[in-house]
Design a protein around this motif. Structure first.
Motif, PDB file in Angstrom:
ATOM      1  N   LEU A  21      18.771   1.135  37.225  1.00 59.41           N
ATOM      2  CA  LEU A  21      18.833   2.586  37.341  1.00 59.41           C
ATOM      3  C   LEU A  21      17.442   3.200  37.273  1.00 59.41           C
ATOM      4  N   ARG A  22      16.627   2.702  36.351  1.00 58.51           N
ATOM      5  CA  ARG A  22      15.257   3.214  36.230  1.00 58.51           C
ATOM      6  C   ARG A  22      14.475   2.973  37.515  1.00 58.51           C
ATOM      7  N   THR A  23      14.636   1.774  38.093  1.00 60.53           N
ATOM      8  CA  THR A  23      13.933   1.446  39.340  1.00 60.53           C
ATOM      9  C   THR A  23      14.347   2.399  40.459  1.00 60.53           C
ATOM     10  N   PHE A  24      15.649   2.698  40.532  1.00 53.91           N
ATOM     11  CA  PHE A  24      16.137   3.651  41.535  1.00 53.91           C
ATOM     12  C   PHE A  24      15.461   5.010  41.378  1.00 53.91           C
ATOM     13  N   LEU A  25      15.368   5.442  40.125  1.00 51.21           N
ATOM     14  CA  LEU A  25      14.998   6.830  39.857  1.00 51.21           C
ATOM     15  C   LEU A  25      13.506   7.076  39.796  1.00 51.21           C
ATOM     16  N   GLU A  26      12.726   6.058  39.490  1.00 51.79           N
ATOM     17  CA  GLU A  26      11.289   6.266  39.337  1.00 51.79           C
ATOM     18  C   GLU A  26      10.584   6.609  40.640  1.00 51.79           C
ATOM     19  N   VAL A  27      11.239   6.368  41.768  1.00 56.40           N
ATOM     20  CA  VAL A  27      10.631   6.725  43.057  1.00 56.40           C
ATOM     21  C   VAL A  27      10.948   8.161  43.460  1.00 56.40           C
ATOM     22  N   GLN A  28      11.746   8.853  42.651  1.00 56.50           N
ATOM     23  CA  GLN A  28      12.112  10.232  42.955  1.00 56.50           C
ATOM     24  C   GLN A  28      11.098  11.182  42.321  1.00 56.50           C
ATOM     25  N   ASP A  29      10.501  12.041  43.128  1.00 56.51           N
ATOM     26  CA  ASP A  29       9.472  12.948  42.624  1.00 56.51           C
ATOM     27  C   ASP A  29      10.008  13.970  41.628  1.00 56.51           C
ATOM     28  N   ASP A  30      11.289  14.312  41.752  1.00 60.11           N
ATOM     29  CA  ASP A  30      11.837  15.393  40.925  1.00 60.11           C
ATOM     30  C   ASP A  30      12.699  14.893  39.772  1.00 60.11           C
ATOM     31  N   ILE A  31      12.666  13.579  39.490  1.00 58.43           N
ATOM     32  CA  ILE A  31      13.458  13.010  38.404  1.00 58.43           C
ATOM     33  C   ILE A  31      12.548  12.162  37.519  1.00 58.43           C
ATOM     34  N   GLU A  32      12.679  12.356  36.212  1.00 61.41           N
ATOM     35  CA  GLU A  32      11.876  11.604  35.244  1.00 61.41           C
ATOM     36  C   GLU A  32      12.803  10.944  34.224  1.00 61.41           C
ATOM     37  N   VAL A  33      12.743   9.614  34.105  1.00 64.15           N
ATOM     38  CA  VAL A  33      13.509   8.906  33.081  1.00 64.15           C
ATOM     39  C   VAL A  33      12.732   9.011  31.773  1.00 64.15           C
ATOM     40  N   VAL A  34      13.317   9.717  30.796  1.00 67.28           N
ATOM     41  CA  VAL A  34      12.592   9.984  29.550  1.00 67.28           C
ATOM     42  C   VAL A  34      12.954   9.020  28.427  1.00 67.28           C
ATOM     43  N   GLY A  35      14.005   8.217  28.632  1.00 67.92           N
ATOM     44  CA  GLY A  35      14.380   7.290  27.578  1.00 67.92           C
ATOM     45  C   GLY A  35      15.600   6.484  27.934  1.00 67.92           C
ATOM     46  N   GLU A  36      15.909   5.492  27.082  1.00 67.44           N
ATOM     47  CA  GLU A  36      17.066   4.617  27.266  1.00 67.44           C
ATOM     48  C   GLU A  36      17.760   4.419  25.927  1.00 67.44           C
ATOM     49  N   ALA A  37      19.037   4.053  25.983  1.00 67.30           N
ATOM     50  CA  ALA A  37      19.806   3.703  24.793  1.00 67.30           C
ATOM     51  C   ALA A  37      20.803   2.628  25.171  1.00 67.30           C
ATOM     52  N   SER A  38      21.120   1.763  24.202  1.00 67.61           N
ATOM     53  CA  SER A  38      21.980   0.614  24.488  1.00 67.61           C
ATOM     54  C   SER A  38      23.420   0.793  24.032  1.00 67.61           C
ATOM     55  N   ASP A  39      23.745   1.915  23.377  1.00 69.59           N
ATOM     56  CA  ASP A  39      25.143   2.211  23.031  1.00 69.59           C
ATOM     57  C   ASP A  39      25.294   3.711  22.827  1.00 69.59           C
ATOM     58  N   GLY A  40      26.535   4.132  22.607  1.00 66.45           N
ATOM     59  CA  GLY A  40      26.795   5.559  22.521  1.00 66.45           C
ATOM     60  C   GLY A  40      26.131   6.241  21.347  1.00 66.45           C
ATOM     61  N   ALA A  41      26.147   5.599  20.187  1.00 64.78           N
ATOM     62  CA  ALA A  41      25.540   6.210  18.997  1.00 64.78           C
ATOM     63  C   ALA A  41      24.049   6.424  19.200  1.00 64.78           C
TER      64      ALA A  41
END
Length: 215
Positions: A21-41
């Motif tokens: 998902l990060r790889t998909f989104l990092e090429v988008q000029d108007d989208i920034e991945v600011v963090g990740e989490a491995s579960d809901g909590a």
């Protein structure tokens, strides 16, 4: 001046999925991945910390799953808009997720351009309801807001606004379609939620689908 990029948080228990998902989104000029989490909590905690605009949330995760995380975000009044990322075989979980506050969903094998488009759409205030979800809603009797009785309290203008919400329109688009100010539309939306005893515009869209107010 260009608009600020859409801040996105990725919540999925599979690192490979998050990386993809990060790889998909990092090429988008108007989208920034600011963090990740491995579960809901962890996702709820990171959302409170990072203040993302959109959260891409898996449904099935060990510990706190996506639906429980959605409920916690609502209890915390977190303004992030949640887009569910699911597999086709988990389709039956989509309706509960929408009821819990998600703004829509995409499948894990989604085309990168379609994923970016879905994020932009949810960020703009749209609700993403696909035909198969509408069908699932129509087959259920436990929709938010109860039966049609409460709908009789809506004015004709409020019914128009509700139908456009179900069509996925943002407040700005509804204002243009009905030749109203955006502030007036917001007032109508607030009145609709109050009269139907619903929590948000996602539940309003579900109610409209259940009761045949879509165009």
């Amino acid at each position: 001046m260009a608009d600020k990029p859409i801040r996105v948080l990725l919540v999925d228990d599979h690192q490979v999925v998050r990386r993809g998902l990060r790889t998909f989104l990092e090429v988008q000029d108007d989208i920034e991945v600011v963090g990740e989490a491995s579960d809901g909590a962890e996702g709820v905690a990171r959302a409170e910390e990072l203040h993302p605009d959109v959260v891409l949330m898996d449904v099935k995760m060990p510990g706190t799953d996506g639906i429980e995380a959605l409920k916690r975000l609502r209890e915390l009044a977190n303004p992030a808009r949640v887009l569910i990322v699911t597999s086709f075989t988990e389709q039956r979980t989509v309706v509960p997720a929408l009821r819990a506050g998600a703004r829509g969903y995409v499948y894990k094998d989604v085309d990168p351009d379609a994923l970016a488009g879905a994020i932009r759409s949810v960020h703009a205030g749209h609700v993403l309801l696909q035909p198969e979800v509408a069908g699932a809603l129509l087959a259920q009797d436990d929709s938010p807001g109860g039966g049609t009785g409460r709908g009789s309290t809506l004015t004709e203008r409020e019914r128009e606004v509700l139908g456009l919400i179900a069509d996925g329109r943002s407040n700005r688009e509804i204002a243009r379609a009905l030749v109203l100010s955006e502030k007036t539309v917001k007032t109508h939306v607030s009145n609709i939620l109050m009269k139907l005893d619903l929590a948000d515009r996602t539940q309003a869209a579900l109610w409209a689908v259940r009761h045949g107010l879509t165009n």
